[in-house]
Each structure stands twice: as structure tokens, then as C-alpha cells.
Design a protein around this motif. Structure first.
Motif, PDB file in Angstrom:
ATOM      1  N   TYR A  49      13.668   0.537   3.199  1.00 16.41           N
ATOM      2  CA  TYR A  49      12.318   1.052   3.029  1.00 16.41           C
ATOM      3  C   TYR A  49      11.411   0.540   4.137  1.00 16.41           C
ATOM      4  O   TYR A  49      11.581  -0.576   4.629  1.00 16.41           O
ATOM      5  N   PHE A  50      10.444   1.367   4.484  1.00 15.02           N
ATOM      6  CA  PHE A  50       9.312   0.922   5.280  1.00 15.02           C
ATOM      7  C   PHE A  50       8.194   0.650   4.283  1.00 15.02           C
ATOM      8  O   PHE A  50       7.878   1.500   3.453  1.00 15.02           O
ATOM      9  N   ILE A  51       7.631  -0.523   4.339  1.00 15.19           N
ATOM     10  CA  ILE A  51       6.555  -0.929   3.445  1.00 15.19           C
ATOM     11  C   ILE A  51       5.315  -1.185   4.290  1.00 15.19           C
ATOM     12  O   ILE A  51       5.383  -1.933   5.266  1.00 15.19           O
ATOM     13  N   LYS A  52       4.209  -0.579   3.913  1.00 21.16           N
ATOM     14  CA  LYS A  52       2.933  -0.855   4.576  1.00 21.16           C
ATOM     15  C   LYS A  52       2.141  -1.793   3.678  1.00 21.16           C
ATOM     16  O   LYS A  52       1.933  -1.513   2.500  1.00 21.16           O
ATOM     17  N   THR A  53       1.739  -2.927   4.229  1.00 18.79           N
ATOM     18  CA  THR A  53       1.043  -3.943   3.446  1.00 18.79           C
ATOM     19  C   THR A  53      -0.469  -3.749   3.512  1.00 18.79           C
ATOM     20  O   THR A  53      -0.974  -2.957   4.323  1.00 18.79           O
ATOM     21  N   SER A  54      -1.185  -4.494   2.684  1.00 25.88           N
ATOM     22  CA  SER A  54      -2.651  -4.421   2.665  1.00 25.88           C
ATOM     23  C   SER A  54      -3.266  -4.904   3.974  1.00 25.88           C
ATOM     24  O   SER A  54      -4.407  -4.596   4.276  1.00 25.88           O
ATOM     25  N   ARG A  55      -2.504  -5.630   4.770  1.00 22.74           N
ATOM     26  CA  ARG A  55      -2.962  -6.060   6.098  1.00 22.74           C
ATOM     27  C   ARG A  55      -2.645  -5.024   7.175  1.00 22.74           C
ATOM     28  O   ARG A  55      -2.730  -5.310   8.357  1.00 22.74           O
ATOM     29  N   PHE A  74      10.078  -3.651   7.399  1.00 22.76           N
ATOM     30  CA  PHE A  74      11.344  -3.022   7.016  1.00 22.76           C
ATOM     31  C   PHE A  74      11.945  -3.880   5.925  1.00 22.76           C
ATOM     32  O   PHE A  74      12.152  -5.079   6.102  1.00 22.76           O
ATOM     33  N   LEU A  75      12.227  -3.264   4.778  1.00 27.20           N
ATOM     34  CA  LEU A  75      12.738  -3.995   3.631  1.00 27.20           C
ATOM     35  C   LEU A  75      14.103  -3.464   3.222  1.00 27.20           C
ATOM     36  O   LEU A  75      14.292  -2.259   3.082  1.00 27.20           O
ATOM     37  N   LEU A  86       0.809  -1.220   0.000  1.00 23.74           N
ATOM     38  CA  LEU A  86       0.000   0.000   0.000  1.00 23.74           C
ATOM     39  C   LEU A  86       0.839   1.265   0.000  1.00 23.74           C
ATOM     40  O   LEU A  86       0.510   2.228  -0.682  1.00 23.74           O
ATOM     41  N   GLU A  87       1.900   1.268   0.805  1.00 26.76           N
ATOM     42  CA  GLU A  87       2.744   2.464   0.934  1.00 26.76           C
ATOM     43  C   GLU A  87       4.205   2.072   0.940  1.00 26.76           C
ATOM     44  O   GLU A  87       4.570   1.013   1.437  1.00 26.76           O
ATOM     45  N   LYS A  99      16.533  -2.427  -5.142  1.00 27.18           N
ATOM     46  CA  LYS A  99      15.584  -1.749  -6.019  1.00 27.18           C
ATOM     47  C   LYS A  99      15.350  -0.316  -5.574  1.00 27.18           C
ATOM     48  O   LYS A  99      15.399  -0.013  -4.381  1.00 27.18           O
ATOM     49  N   GLN A 100      15.068   0.533  -6.552  1.00 31.12           N
ATOM     50  CA  GLN A 100      14.631   1.905  -6.275  1.00 31.12           C
ATOM     51  C   GLN A 100      13.106   1.865  -6.304  1.00 31.12           C
ATOM     52  O   GLN A 100      12.515   1.751  -7.376  1.00 31.12           O
ATOM     53  N   LEU A 101      12.477   1.932  -5.153  1.00 33.78           N
ATOM     54  CA  LEU A 101      11.022   1.802  -5.079  1.00 33.78           C
ATOM     55  C   LEU A 101      10.359   3.171  -5.142  1.00 33.78           C
ATOM     56  O   LEU A 101      10.816   4.112  -4.505  1.00 33.78           O
ATOM     57  N   LYS A 102       9.277   3.246  -5.911  1.00 33.58           N
ATOM     58  CA  LYS A 102       8.549   4.512  -6.034  1.00 33.58           C
ATOM     59  C   LYS A 102       7.058   4.317  -5.836  1.00 33.58           C
ATOM     60  O   LYS A 102       6.491   4.815  -4.884  1.00 33.58           O
ATOM     61  N   ALA A 103       6.417   3.604  -6.732  1.00 33.67           N
ATOM     62  CA  ALA A 103       4.969   3.417  -6.667  1.00 33.67           C
ATOM     63  C   ALA A 103       4.635   2.056  -6.070  1.00 33.67           C
ATOM     64  O   ALA A 103       5.142   1.035  -6.538  1.00 33.67           O
ATOM     65  N   PRO A 104       3.767   2.017  -5.069  1.00 32.95           N
ATOM     66  CA  PRO A 104       3.451   0.744  -4.407  1.00 32.95           C
ATOM     67  C   PRO A 104       2.909  -0.329  -5.341  1.00 32.95           C
ATOM     68  O   PRO A 104       3.283  -1.484  -5.240  1.00 32.95           O
ATOM     69  N   SER A 105       2.058   0.047  -6.261  1.00 29.53           N
ATOM     70  CA  SER A 105       1.422  -0.955  -7.122  1.00 29.53           C
ATOM     71  C   SER A 105       2.393  -1.576  -8.125  1.00 29.53           C
ATOM     72  O   SER A 105       2.112  -2.617  -8.694  1.00 29.53           O
ATOM     73  N   GLU A 106       3.533  -0.954  -8.340  1.00 30.51           N
ATOM     74  CA  GLU A 106       4.501  -1.451  -9.322  1.00 30.51           C
ATOM     75  C   GLU A 106       5.481  -2.468  -8.744  1.00 30.51           C
ATOM     76  O   GLU A 106       6.296  -3.011  -9.471  1.00 30.51           O
TER      77      GLU A 106
END
Length: 173
Positions: free
Chosen positions: A133-139, A144-145, A73-74, A149-156
Motif C-alpha cells: 500500500y501507499f499510505i499518505k500521512t497527516s504530515r 510504502f507499507l 489520510l489516504e 491487513k486488507q486496508l480500506k478506510a484510512p481512519s480505521e
């Protein structure tokens, strides 16, 4: 294996305190030639770099996991969040007057880093091209990841080759 890897990551994350202290106190390896002070400093810095590189090899033995595209999600870059912590470590190590105090301070920081087990931020990973990165999941879980990778958009972003360090920390190899 996972427990030993967590001990190893906590060690690598805190060892720079010792490196700064050894350089500040001008410790050196006797067996080196006439430029032993400079060679010692290079060796002091090389040790945590080599140990960090080794941690990537060891991580291959951790449990596999994945995170699908639609479950992210984020995404929040965490590289800069830890700069104040490491600056604090460096200032602490510069203020330490003797080896016994260093041992006590290092042990306390190491134990707290290991017991927190929420993040294993190692600034040397940045030298190897990794990002945090901090990743917020759908749950609604924040993980912490550690990834290149260079992360930008969550859906990608989907992550098929994750290794689980603990329930909230993952590394992508």
C-alpha cells in the motif's frame, strides 16, 4: 542490520530474473536423479520463496515504529502498480542469450533497485498473504507499507507493529 536487510530485500526483489533465465536455458542440478530438469526448476523457484520467508524473520530485528489511526489520510493499494515492472523483468530475462549478459543485467537492475531504496516490492510476498500500500500521512508524507491487513478506510487503520526498512518503507509483522 538495516543496511544488510535492504541489500537482502533488493536481492530478493530482483532474483526472479535469474530464475526465469535458468529455466529458459534449461539449467539443472547434476546431483538430482532422472527427473533432474524438473526438480532443478522446482529448486530454482523454491530458493527465492525460502529467501523471502527468511526476510520476514530478519525483519524482526529492524527498528520498531508505529503509525496512529488519526495520522493516515489516504490508502492506495499498490499490488498492481508493479506488474508492468515484473513483466518487463521477465521479458528481459527471456531475451538474454548468455550467462555473462545475465550477470551484467542482473547487477544493473539490482544496483538500481537498492539505490532507489524507496520501494522493496517482492511479488513473492503476495504468496505469503502480504499486500502493498501507499499510505499518505497527516504530515503529507507518502510511505510504502507492506502488511497482511486488507486496508480500506484510512481512519480505521493504526499500525502498532511496524518495522522501518527505510524512511519511506515499512513492513508490518
Amino acid at each position: 542490520m538495516k543496511y544488510l536487510y535492504q541489500l537482502f530485500l533488493a536481492f530478493n526483489s530482483t532474483w526472479l530474473i535469474v530464475v526465469v533465465y535458468l529455466v529458459k536455458e534449461k539449467y539443472e542440478f547434476i546431483f538430482l536423479d532422472e527427473y533432474h530438469t524438473y526438480y532443478s526448476w522446482i529448486l530454482f523457484v523454491a530458493i527465492p520463496i525460502i529467501l523471502s520467508a527468511l526476510s520476514f524473520l530478519i525483519a524482526r530485528n529492524l527498528p520498531k515504529d508505529s503509525l496512529q489511526n488519526n495520522s493516515v489520510l489516504e490508502i492506495e493499494l499498490a499490488n498492481n502498480n508493479f506488474l508492468p515492472t515484473y513483466l518487463g523483468y521477465f521479458f528481459v530475462s527471456l531475451g538474454i542469450e548468455d550467462i555473462s549478459t545475465l550477470i551484467v543485467v542482473f547487477t544493473i537492475i539490482y544496483v538500481f533497485t537498492f539505490l532507489s531504496q524507496t520501494l522493496y516490492f517482492n511479488p513473492i510476498f503476495l504468496l505469503f498473504g502480504y499486500h502493498f500500500y501507499f499510505i499518505k500521512t497527516s504530515r503529507n508524507i507518502k510511505i510504502f507499507l507492506i502488511t497482511r491487513k486488507q486496508l480500506k478506510a484510512p481512519s480505521e487503520n493504526g499500525f502498532e507493529k511496524l518495522r522501518r526498512i527505510n524512511n519511506y518503507t515499512f513492513i508490518e509483522l
